[in-house]
Design a protein around this motif. Structure first.
Motif, PDB file in Angstrom:
ATOM      1  N   LEU A  26     -19.482 -47.531   0.199  1.00  0.00           N
ATOM      2  CA  LEU A  26     -19.520 -46.706  -1.006  1.00  0.00           C
ATOM      3  C   LEU A  26     -19.434 -47.653  -2.204  1.00  0.00           C
ATOM      4  O   LEU A  26     -18.534 -48.493  -2.248  1.00  0.00           O
ATOM      5  CB  LEU A  26     -18.329 -45.742  -0.993  1.00  0.00           C
ATOM      6  N   PRO A  27     -20.373 -47.554  -3.135  1.00  0.00           N
ATOM      7  CA  PRO A  27     -20.326 -48.459  -4.286  1.00  0.00           C
ATOM      8  C   PRO A  27     -19.005 -48.319  -5.051  1.00  0.00           C
ATOM      9  O   PRO A  27     -18.434 -47.232  -5.129  1.00  0.00           O
ATOM     10  CB  PRO A  27     -21.488 -48.004  -5.167  1.00  0.00           C
ATOM     11  N   ALA A  28     -18.544 -49.424  -5.580  1.00  0.00           N
ATOM     12  CA  ALA A  28     -17.312 -49.390  -6.372  1.00  0.00           C
ATOM     13  C   ALA A  28     -17.533 -48.516  -7.601  1.00  0.00           C
ATOM     14  O   ALA A  28     -18.550 -48.656  -8.289  1.00  0.00           O
ATOM     15  CB  ALA A  28     -16.920 -50.801  -6.790  1.00  0.00           C
ATOM     16  N   PRO A  29     -16.605 -47.614  -7.869  1.00  0.00           N
ATOM     17  CA  PRO A  29     -16.757 -46.740  -9.041  1.00  0.00           C
ATOM     18  C   PRO A  29     -16.354 -47.465 -10.318  1.00  0.00           C
ATOM     19  O   PRO A  29     -15.633 -48.471 -10.282  1.00  0.00           O
ATOM     20  CB  PRO A  29     -15.791 -45.598  -8.739  1.00  0.00           C
ATOM     21  N   SER A  38     -13.778 -43.537 -11.550  1.00  0.00           N
ATOM     22  CA  SER A  38     -14.664 -42.505 -12.077  1.00  0.00           C
ATOM     23  C   SER A  38     -15.932 -42.476 -11.223  1.00  0.00           C
ATOM     24  O   SER A  38     -16.741 -43.390 -11.247  1.00  0.00           O
ATOM     25  CB  SER A  38     -15.019 -42.810 -13.536  1.00  0.00           C
ATOM     26  N   TYR A  39     -16.072 -41.405 -10.448  1.00  0.00           N
ATOM     27  CA  TYR A  39     -17.195 -41.263  -9.532  1.00  0.00           C
ATOM     28  C   TYR A  39     -18.286 -40.411 -10.163  1.00  0.00           C
ATOM     29  O   TYR A  39     -18.029 -39.581 -11.021  1.00  0.00           O
ATOM     30  CB  TYR A  39     -16.724 -40.621  -8.225  1.00  0.00           C
ATOM     31  N   ASN A  40     -19.513 -40.619  -9.688  1.00  0.00           N
ATOM     32  CA  ASN A  40     -20.633 -39.862 -10.226  1.00  0.00           C
ATOM     33  C   ASN A  40     -21.432 -39.224  -9.087  1.00  0.00           C
ATOM     34  O   ASN A  40     -21.025 -39.272  -7.922  1.00  0.00           O
ATOM     35  CB  ASN A  40     -21.523 -40.761 -11.099  1.00  0.00           C
ATOM     36  N   ALA A  41     -22.580 -38.664  -9.425  1.00  0.00           N
ATOM     37  CA  ALA A  41     -23.416 -37.973  -8.434  1.00  0.00           C
ATOM     38  C   ALA A  41     -23.882 -38.919  -7.330  1.00  0.00           C
ATOM     39  O   ALA A  41     -24.021 -38.512  -6.166  1.00  0.00           O
ATOM     40  CB  ALA A  41     -24.613 -37.329  -9.122  1.00  0.00           C
ATOM     41  N   GLU A  42     -24.105 -40.189  -7.659  1.00  0.00           N
ATOM     42  CA  GLU A  42     -24.524 -41.171  -6.647  1.00  0.00           C
ATOM     43  C   GLU A  42     -23.436 -41.336  -5.581  1.00  0.00           C
ATOM     44  O   GLU A  42     -23.733 -41.400  -4.378  1.00  0.00           O
ATOM     45  CB  GLU A  42     -24.817 -42.518  -7.307  1.00  0.00           C
ATOM     46  N   HIS A  43     -22.185 -41.377  -6.022  1.00  0.00           N
ATOM     47  CA  HIS A  43     -21.078 -41.494  -5.074  1.00  0.00           C
ATOM     48  C   HIS A  43     -20.977 -40.253  -4.190  1.00  0.00           C
ATOM     49  O   HIS A  43     -20.748 -40.357  -2.986  1.00  0.00           O
ATOM     50  CB  HIS A  43     -19.749 -41.706  -5.822  1.00  0.00           C
ATOM     51  N   LEU A  44     -21.146 -39.106  -4.809  1.00  0.00           N
ATOM     52  CA  LEU A  44     -21.096 -37.844  -4.067  1.00  0.00           C
ATOM     53  C   LEU A  44     -22.190 -37.810  -3.001  1.00  0.00           C
ATOM     54  O   LEU A  44     -21.942 -37.461  -1.847  1.00  0.00           O
ATOM     55  CB  LEU A  44     -21.237 -36.664  -5.030  1.00  0.00           C
ATOM     56  N   GLU A  45     -23.387 -38.209  -3.382  1.00  0.00           N
ATOM     57  CA  GLU A  45     -24.512 -38.214  -2.444  1.00  0.00           C
ATOM     58  C   GLU A  45     -24.279 -39.217  -1.317  1.00  0.00           C
ATOM     59  O   GLU A  45     -24.483 -38.905  -0.142  1.00  0.00           O
ATOM     60  CB  GLU A  45     -25.808 -38.554  -3.192  1.00  0.00           C
ATOM     61  N   ARG A  46     -23.830 -40.419  -1.647  1.00  0.00           N
ATOM     62  CA  ARG A  46     -23.604 -41.448  -0.623  1.00  0.00           C
ATOM     63  C   ARG A  46     -22.471 -41.048   0.313  1.00  0.00           C
ATOM     64  O   ARG A  46     -22.571 -41.204   1.522  1.00  0.00           O
ATOM     65  CB  ARG A  46     -23.298 -42.789  -1.295  1.00  0.00           C
ATOM     66  N   LEU A  47     -21.390 -40.497  -0.230  1.00  0.00           N
ATOM     67  CA  LEU A  47     -20.270 -40.088   0.601  1.00  0.00           C
ATOM     68  C   LEU A  47     -20.666 -38.927   1.512  1.00  0.00           C
ATOM     69  O   LEU A  47     -20.269 -38.885   2.681  1.00  0.00           O
ATOM     70  CB  LEU A  47     -19.065 -39.721  -0.256  1.00  0.00           C
ATOM     71  N   SER A  48     -21.475 -38.024   1.021  1.00  0.00           N
ATOM     72  CA  SER A  48     -21.976 -36.922   1.853  1.00  0.00           C
ATOM     73  C   SER A  48     -22.850 -37.472   2.976  1.00  0.00           C
ATOM     74  O   SER A  48     -22.778 -37.001   4.120  1.00  0.00           O
ATOM     75  CB  SER A  48     -22.767 -35.923   1.011  1.00  0.00           C
ATOM     76  N   PHE A  49     -23.657 -38.481   2.680  1.00  0.00           N
ATOM     77  CA  PHE A  49     -24.492 -39.136   3.687  1.00  0.00           C
ATOM     78  C   PHE A  49     -23.619 -39.786   4.762  1.00  0.00           C
ATOM     79  O   PHE A  49     -23.848 -39.594   5.961  1.00  0.00           O
ATOM     80  CB  PHE A  49     -25.383 -40.195   3.014  1.00  0.00           C
ATOM     81  N   ILE A  50     -22.607 -40.526   4.334  1.00  0.00           N
ATOM     82  CA  ILE A  50     -21.703 -41.188   5.275  1.00  0.00           C
ATOM     83  C   ILE A  50     -20.999 -40.153   6.139  1.00  0.00           C
ATOM     84  O   ILE A  50     -20.896 -40.306   7.357  1.00  0.00           O
ATOM     85  CB  ILE A  50     -20.672 -42.067   4.522  1.00  0.00           C
TER      86      ILE A  50
END
Length: 146
Positions: A26-29, A38-50
């Motif tokens: 997961l990319p560092a926020p 501070s997380y964004n939509a990219e983090h949400l998408e990547r975490l959902s993928f994982i």
């Protein structure tokens, strides 16, 4: 969004999110002035993928490889197919192992006629015998070695 919001949105525990960050999955926020992540939509998408990959029991090392394909897609998906074929083989091996376990437990369960209690219980006698290295219904002696 804060880590607690990301956790709620994905169903992934806070410590697991931090672990994925440390592992580079997961990319560092970004950090806010107060030090909060501070997380964004990219983090949400990547975490959902994982999370979805983990639900398929894909190992973290393979998830890492899959994320590299997401970040730098190849012309063909041969490597991805190989990765999934390997996961299918692992699942098949586990299913075979679980079927053998079911058979052993069924054999063990058959040792109890429900008329005996305590030390007379066939299941307990079998488990104690196995603990002492003796053959039992769930682990008969291996006659193939002879």
């Amino acid at each position: 969004m804060r880590i607690s919001e990301l956790s709620s949105a994905t169903g992934v525990e806070l410590e697991t999110i931090r672990f994925y960050e440390k592992q580079g999955l997961l990319p560092a926020p970004a950090r806010q002035d107060n030090g909060y992540r501070s997380y964004n939509a990219e983090h949400l998408e990547r975490l959902s993928f994982i999370r979805h990959c983990r639900a398929l029991d894909i190992p973290l090392a393979d998830i890492r490889r899959l994320t590299t394909f997401i970040n730098d897609p190849a012309d063909d998906c041969g490597d991805i197919n190989l990765l999934i074929d390997q996961q299918i083989a692992r699942v098949k091996a586990r299913l075979k192992s679980m079927k053998a376990l079911e058979k052993q437990l069924s054999q063990l369960r058959a040792r109890c006629d429900e008329r005996h209690h305590g030390r007379e219980c066939g299941i307990l006698q079998e488990l104690v015998a196995a603990a002492h290295g003796e053959a039992c219904a769930c682990h008969p002696p291996d006659t193939k070695k002879a």
